[in-house]
Scaffold this active site. Sequence first.
Site, short mmCIF file in Angstrom:
data_model
loop_
_atom_site.label_atom_id
_atom_site.label_comp_id
_atom_site.label_asym_id
_atom_site.label_seq_id
_atom_site.Cartn_x
_atom_site.Cartn_y
_atom_site.Cartn_z
N GLU A 1 43.93 45.48 43.52
CA GLU A 1 42.68 44.77 43.25
C GLU A 1 41.50 45.52 43.85
O GLU A 1 41.68 46.48 44.58
CB GLU A 1 42.72 43.36 43.86
CG GLU A 1 43.16 42.25 42.90
CD GLU A 1 42.07 41.84 41.91
OE1 GLU A 1 40.97 42.45 41.92
OE2 GLU A 1 42.32 40.92 41.12
N ARG B 1 43.16 31.60 51.02
CA ARG B 1 42.82 32.99 51.34
C ARG B 1 41.66 33.41 50.46
O ARG B 1 41.40 32.81 49.42
CB ARG B 1 44.01 33.92 51.12
CG ARG B 1 44.43 34.09 49.66
CD ARG B 1 45.31 35.34 49.50
NE ARG B 1 45.87 35.51 48.17
CZ ARG B 1 45.25 36.04 47.12
NH1 ARG B 1 43.98 36.41 47.21
NH2 ARG B 1 45.88 36.20 45.98
N ASN C 1 39.81 35.87 47.77
CA ASN C 1 40.24 36.67 46.63
C ASN C 1 39.17 37.74 46.40
O ASN C 1 38.79 38.41 47.35
CB ASN C 1 40.51 35.79 45.40
CG ASN C 1 41.40 36.50 44.39
OD1 ASN C 1 42.34 37.21 44.78
ND2 ASN C 1 41.14 36.33 43.12
N GLU D 1 49.04 31.43 46.18
CA GLU D 1 49.85 31.16 44.99
C GLU D 1 51.32 30.97 45.34
O GLU D 1 51.84 31.60 46.25
CB GLU D 1 49.72 32.33 44.00
CG GLU D 1 48.32 32.50 43.45
CD GLU D 1 48.11 33.86 42.79
OE1 GLU D 1 47.72 33.88 41.63
OE2 GLU D 1 48.36 34.88 43.45
N ASN E 1 37.11 34.93 41.27
CA ASN E 1 37.45 36.27 40.83
C ASN E 1 36.23 37.13 40.55
O ASN E 1 35.32 37.19 41.37
CB ASN E 1 38.43 36.21 39.65
CG ASN E 1 39.68 37.02 39.95
OD1 ASN E 1 39.60 38.12 40.50
ND2 ASN E 1 40.84 36.48 39.62
N ASP F 1 40.00 38.31 35.07
CA ASP F 1 40.25 38.66 36.47
C ASP F 1 39.03 39.39 37.03
O ASP F 1 37.96 38.82 37.10
CB ASP F 1 41.55 39.49 36.54
CG ASP F 1 42.20 39.47 37.91
OD1 ASP F 1 41.49 39.34 38.91
OD2 ASP F 1 43.44 39.63 37.98
#
EC number: 3.1.1.17
Length: 299
Positions: free
Chosen positions: A18, A101, A103, A121, A154, A204
Amino acid sequence: MSSIKIECVLPENCRCGESPVWEEVSNSLLFVDIPAKKVCRWDSFTKQVQRVTMDAPVSSVALRQSGGYVATIGTKFCALNWKEQSAVVLATVDNDKKNNRFNDGKVDPAGRYFAGTMAEETAPAVLERHQGALYSLFPDHHVKKYFDQVDISNGLDWSLDHKIFYYIDSLSYSVDAFDYDLQTGQISNRRSVYKLEKEEQIPDGMCIDAEGKLWVACYNGGRVIRLDPVTGKRLQTVKLPVDKTTSCCFGGKNYSEMYVTCARDGMDPEGLLRQPEAGGIFKITGLGVKGIAPYSYAG
């Protein structure tokens, strides 16, 4: 149309790659592997990778004006000292939500570090809903909370004139826009500029190009799509040889290359055999459009 070329430049086997960010001074791509708790830096000249492991999931990384980097680690905004492989906590959020958390995160044109949270998740894109929120860390280290009830905070970026903030909450299947006040960091007037189609799957990470168009990585969709946020139309689809595309950024000489991260977590052995480059870092050339340099945190 120039001919588009896609290559896996780094077979990294990220569990969930990511937050790709180009660092011009070192000709390197920074990125994270969230569940592996790693921040990585790939040198595009030497092809070497340096990896720093943290003590909690690392969900985003960004450049810092004073040197080094900043990152979101667990529910903390942190400063990273790359040489010492250490992190200093600048601020903590979601103290009341032990299962949360951070992202995705990115720095705005005024040097504030925006990042949102989500519940941890149980499987990719399976989680307790509406637990997240969007925050920004100001240069003086105070934190502003914008809104909560977020599923998976996101992709984010800003229009070229800095008057619009673009944002993705993945499970809304929408790319949203807000009016943006660069001086104060305030956002208002939320609206959707693009709703994803079924085969595009889950929106995303996201970045903007030098023409003001948005590029969105489609998780489980195996593609990045180019959108016109003014007309709401999709302009282009670039398919990759992996399904779990997670994020994208421009980099390389004159920001003429696109780098795409992806994930392996959630794939079965058969899927991994079919897509051996899953979790790698991909470079796309020949798009015929350039990106812009990333902003650096001012604190």
